[in-house]
Structures are given as C-alpha cells and as structure tokens.
Design a protein around this motif. Structure first.
Motif, PDB file in Angstrom:
ATOM      1  N   GLU A 152      40.556  17.998   3.913  1.00 34.88           N
ATOM      2  CA  GLU A 152      41.308  18.259   2.679  1.00 34.88           C
ATOM      3  C   GLU A 152      40.848  17.321   1.566  1.00 34.88           C
ATOM      4  OE1 GLU A 152      45.250  17.768   4.212  1.00 34.88           O
ATOM      5  OE2 GLU A 152      45.490  19.904   4.613  1.00 34.88           O
ATOM      6  N   GLY A 153      40.658  16.051   1.904  1.00 40.05           N
ATOM      7  CA  GLY A 153      40.165  15.087   0.922  1.00 40.05           C
ATOM      8  C   GLY A 153      38.761  15.435   0.462  1.00 40.05           C
ATOM      9  N   LEU A 154      37.904  15.818   1.406  1.00 36.02           N
ATOM     10  CA  LEU A 154      36.539  16.202   1.067  1.00 36.02           C
ATOM     11  C   LEU A 154      36.544  17.406   0.132  1.00 36.02           C
ATOM     12  CD1 LEU A 154      33.444  16.024   1.441  1.00 36.02           C
ATOM     13  CD2 LEU A 154      33.723  17.481   3.465  1.00 36.02           C
ATOM     14  N   LEU A 155      37.380  18.399   0.417  1.00 36.75           N
ATOM     15  CA  LEU A 155      37.448  19.591  -0.433  1.00 36.75           C
ATOM     16  C   LEU A 155      37.931  19.234  -1.839  1.00 36.75           C
ATOM     17  CD1 LEU A 155      38.795  22.213   2.111  1.00 36.75           C
ATOM     18  CD2 LEU A 155      36.681  22.416   0.773  1.00 36.75           C
ATOM     19  N   THR A 156      38.889  18.342  -1.938  1.00 36.36           N
ATOM     20  CA  THR A 156      39.391  17.923  -3.250  1.00 36.36           C
ATOM     21  C   THR A 156      38.272  17.251  -4.045  1.00 36.36           C
ATOM     22  OG1 THR A 156      41.625  17.666  -2.390  1.00 36.36           O
ATOM     23  CG2 THR A 156      41.106  16.498  -4.424  1.00 36.36           C
ATOM     24  N   ARG A 157      37.545  16.342  -3.402  1.00 37.42           N
ATOM     25  CA  ARG A 157      36.431  15.666  -4.084  1.00 37.42           C
ATOM     26  C   ARG A 157      35.316  16.650  -4.416  1.00 37.42           C
ATOM     27  NH1 ARG A 157      37.767  12.257   0.041  1.00 37.42           N
ATOM     28  NH2 ARG A 157      35.888  12.770   1.221  1.00 37.42           N
ATOM     29  N   ALA A 158      35.058  17.588  -3.507  1.00 33.00           N
ATOM     30  CA  ALA A 158      33.996  18.575  -3.730  1.00 33.00           C
ATOM     31  C   ALA A 158      34.345  19.481  -4.907  1.00 33.00           C
ATOM     32  CB  ALA A 158      33.770  19.399  -2.463  1.00 33.00           C
ATOM     33  N   LYS A 159      35.599  19.910  -4.993  1.00 35.67           N
ATOM     34  CA  LYS A 159      36.005  20.754  -6.124  1.00 35.67           C
ATOM     35  C   LYS A 159      35.894  19.992  -7.437  1.00 35.67           C
ATOM     36  CE  LYS A 159      39.913  22.049  -4.222  1.00 35.67           C
ATOM     37  NZ  LYS A 159      41.228  22.670  -4.014  1.00 35.67           N
ATOM     38  N   ALA A 160      36.267  18.718  -7.427  1.00 40.02           N
ATOM     39  CA  ALA A 160      36.157  17.905  -8.645  1.00 40.02           C
ATOM     40  C   ALA A 160      34.689  17.752  -9.045  1.00 40.02           C
ATOM     41  CB  ALA A 160      36.803  16.538  -8.428  1.00 40.02           C
ATOM     42  N   ALA A 161      33.811  17.515  -8.077  1.00 36.51           N
ATOM     43  CA  ALA A 161      32.376  17.377  -8.361  1.00 36.51           C
ATOM     44  C   ALA A 161      31.806  18.703  -8.863  1.00 36.51           C
ATOM     45  CB  ALA A 161      31.629  16.920  -7.104  1.00 36.51           C
ATOM     46  N   PHE A 162      32.241  19.800  -8.269  1.00 36.61           N
ATOM     47  CA  PHE A 162      31.783  21.112  -8.709  1.00 36.61           C
ATOM     48  C   PHE A 162      32.221  21.367 -10.144  1.00 36.61           C
ATOM     49  CE2 PHE A 162      32.219  25.604  -9.470  1.00 36.61           C
ATOM     50  CZ  PHE A 162      31.014  26.112  -9.019  1.00 36.61           C
ATOM     51  N   ARG A 163      33.483  21.093 -10.431  1.00 33.01           N
ATOM     52  CA  ARG A 163      34.008  21.308 -11.777  1.00 33.01           C
ATOM     53  C   ARG A 163      33.216  20.511 -12.809  1.00 33.01           C
ATOM     54  NH1 ARG A 163      38.564  19.194 -11.506  1.00 33.01           N
ATOM     55  NH2 ARG A 163      39.753  20.928 -10.724  1.00 33.01           N
ATOM     56  N   ARG A 164      32.984  19.218 -12.506  1.00 32.57           N
ATOM     57  CA  ARG A 164      32.216  18.383 -13.431  1.00 32.57           C
ATOM     58  C   ARG A 164      30.822  18.956 -13.661  1.00 32.57           C
ATOM     59  NH1 ARG A 164      34.425  14.412 -10.437  1.00 32.57           N
ATOM     60  NH2 ARG A 164      32.485  14.063  -9.293  1.00 32.57           N
ATOM     61  N   GLY A 165      30.135  19.302 -12.574  1.00 30.71           N
ATOM     62  CA  GLY A 165      28.786  19.858 -12.681  1.00 30.71           C
ATOM     63  C   GLY A 165      28.767  21.173 -13.443  1.00 30.71           C
ATOM     64  N   TYR A 166      29.763  22.016 -13.198  1.00 31.10           N
ATOM     65  CA  TYR A 166      29.836  23.313 -13.863  1.00 31.10           C
ATOM     66  C   TYR A 166      30.053  23.125 -15.357  1.00 31.10           C
ATOM     67  CZ  TYR A 166      30.960  28.224 -14.576  1.00 31.10           C
ATOM     68  OH  TYR A 166      30.953  29.526 -14.999  1.00 31.10           O
ATOM     69  N   GLN A 167      30.967  22.238 -15.709  1.00 31.91           N
ATOM     70  CA  GLN A 167      31.254  22.011 -17.126  1.00 31.91           C
ATOM     71  C   GLN A 167      30.074  21.354 -17.834  1.00 31.91           C
ATOM     72  OE1 GLN A 167      34.993  19.963 -16.632  1.00 31.91           O
ATOM     73  NE2 GLN A 167      36.172  21.844 -16.939  1.00 31.91           N
ATOM     74  N   GLU A 168      29.381  20.438 -17.157  1.00 33.83           N
ATOM     75  CA  GLU A 168      28.189  19.831 -17.761  1.00 33.83           C
ATOM     76  C   GLU A 168      27.110  20.870 -17.985  1.00 33.83           C
ATOM     77  OE1 GLU A 168      26.927  16.666 -15.176  1.00 33.83           O
ATOM     78  OE2 GLU A 168      28.755  15.496 -15.550  1.00 33.83           O
ATOM     79  N   LYS A 169      26.898  21.740 -16.995  1.00 30.37           N
ATOM     80  CA  LYS A 169      25.887  22.799 -17.123  1.00 30.37           C
ATOM     81  C   LYS A 169      26.299  23.769 -18.214  1.00 30.37           C
ATOM     82  CE  LYS A 169      22.713  25.528 -14.573  1.00 30.37           C
ATOM     83  NZ  LYS A 169      21.731  25.310 -15.592  1.00 30.37           N
ATOM     84  N   GLU A 170      27.571  24.061 -18.318  1.00 26.79           N
ATOM     85  CA  GLU A 170      28.076  24.964 -19.345  1.00 26.79           C
ATOM     86  C   GLU A 170      27.797  24.382 -20.732  1.00 26.79           C
ATOM     87  OE1 GLU A 170      32.024  27.626 -19.565  1.00 26.79           O
ATOM     88  OE2 GLU A 170      32.389  25.461 -19.491  1.00 26.79           O
ATOM     89  N   GLY A 171      27.988  23.056 -20.872  1.00 26.22           N
ATOM     90  CA  GLY A 171      27.715  22.385 -22.151  1.00 26.22           C
ATOM     91  C   GLY A 171      26.238  22.417 -22.499  1.00 26.22           C
ATOM     92  N   ARG A 172      25.376  22.288 -21.488  1.00 22.92           N
ATOM     93  CA  ARG A 172      23.929  22.322 -21.745  1.00 22.92           C
ATOM     94  C   ARG A 172      23.452  23.736 -22.061  1.00 22.92           C
ATOM     95  NH1 ARG A 172      23.631  18.696 -17.130  1.00 22.92           N
ATOM     96  NH2 ARG A 172      23.169  20.533 -15.888  1.00 22.92           N
ATOM     97  N   ASP A 173      24.078  24.744 -21.422  1.00 16.96           N
ATOM     98  CA  ASP A 173      23.651  26.125 -21.614  1.00 16.96           C
ATOM     99  C   ASP A 173      24.175  26.715 -22.921  1.00 16.96           C
ATOM    100  OD1 ASP A 173      22.386  25.944 -19.204  1.00 16.96           O
ATOM    101  OD2 ASP A 173      23.871  27.103 -18.093  1.00 16.96           O
ATOM    102  N   ALA A 174      25.181  26.105 -23.482  1.00 24.94           N
ATOM    103  CA  ALA A 174      25.821  26.691 -24.674  1.00 24.94           C
ATOM    104  C   ALA A 174      24.947  26.585 -25.905  1.00 24.94           C
ATOM    105  CB  ALA A 174      27.144  25.981 -24.957  1.00 24.94           C
TER     106      ALA A 174
END
Length: 174
Positions: A152-174
């Motif tokens: 459960e802890g790993l999934l929480t950290r993984a989702k947070a890391a995914f969100r950060r990476g997705y938002q950073e990529k979204e900012g670069r792609d925009a």
C-alpha cells in the motif's frame, strides 16, 4: 513378459497450444514491459517454466489463461530481480511523503506509457500489476514478495511519482 508402457511426455500438451498461445503470451509481456528483447526472454522463460510445471505429478490443466498467469509470475520475478540489482548498485532511501490521491484527470495513453517506463522498477511493477492487470493490493503484494501494508505504501509513492512525472511531461509537451 509384457513390455512396460512408455508414458508420453505431459509437456506435449503445450505443443498443440504453442502457436495459439505464443502471440498471446508475448503480447501480454510486451504490453507490460515495453521492451521487445525482454518480452522475448520472458516469453521463453514462460514456456520453459510451463514445460517443467506440466511434468509434475500435480500438473495444472494447460491453457492460454494459465500461460498468461505463468508469464505474470515471470514478469514479477524479473522486476524483483531488477530491483535487487538496482538496490545493490545504490543506497537510496525513498522517503517520499504519502499523499492521498483522487486524481480525476483524463490521462493521455502515450504520455502515461512514457511516464510509466521512466519510473523506478518497483513503482512501475506495482502500478502495472495494480492498474493495468487489475490485481487487488493483496495480489500485487504476493507477486512482489511484500506485505500488504508495504505494498500500500509502495503504491502511494508510485502514484505520487507517476503524477509528478506525468505533470512534468505535460508541461514540456505543452
């Protein structure tokens, strides 16, 4: 005196299924790991493991679904091995804060795949098993060799890391 009967190799059951199962198993693995060479290696390991399992006294019934299950285990084993190797190469303490995460935005599939591939192996493995394969947290924990609480802890950290990476990529792609 009668000659002893030769029992046919139970692994021959795989032979009839091989042509149908091969693209299914390979496709399953490729879609989860994104690496053709790795998918080929894991497909080979899957069929070799299936042959060994078929030769046991309590052998399961051979089917494509069963082979996909074997492939899932081979992929999880690969992720565990890779994480152990990565851990041996570096000493990093993952102390990302737990974040509650009701993220309702629509994800771009290509961007999501790119971000998923960029994550650390344990994060990628946990998210793939949970959200791509649809396993419950307990199933993810079993495949990754962790406790449910640790998963459960790993999934929480993984989702947070995914969100950060997705938002950073979204900012670069925009």
């Amino acid at each position: 005196m009668t000659e002893p009967r030769v029992r046919p190799d139970p692994a021959f059951a795989l032979l009839g299924l091989y042509e149908t199962a091969l693209p299914e198993v390979y496709g399953y693995l490729l879609s989860r790991c994104g690496d053709r060479t790795l998918a080929e290696e894991l497909t080979s390991e899957t069929f070799l493991g299936a042959v060994a399992a078929c030769r046991k006294d309590d052998a399961p019934a051979v089917s494509v679904a069963w082979l996909i299950g074997v492939a899932r285990h081979k992929l999880a084993d690969h992720w565990r091995r890779r994480e152990r190797e990565d851990r041996g190469l570096r000493l990093v303490h993952d102390s990302e804060p737990d974040v509650s995460d009701p993220w309702d935005e629509r994800l771009d599939a290509l961007r999501a795949r790119q971000v998923l591939e960029s994550l650390a192996v344990p994060h990628r493995a946990a998210l793939t098993l949970r959200y791509v394969d649809g396993l419950p947290v307990a199933g993810v924990a079993e495949h990754l060799g962790r406790t449910v609480h640790a998963t459960e802890g790993l999934l929480t950290r993984a989702k947070a890391a995914f969100r950060r990476g997705y938002q950073e990529k979204e900012g670069r792609d925009a």
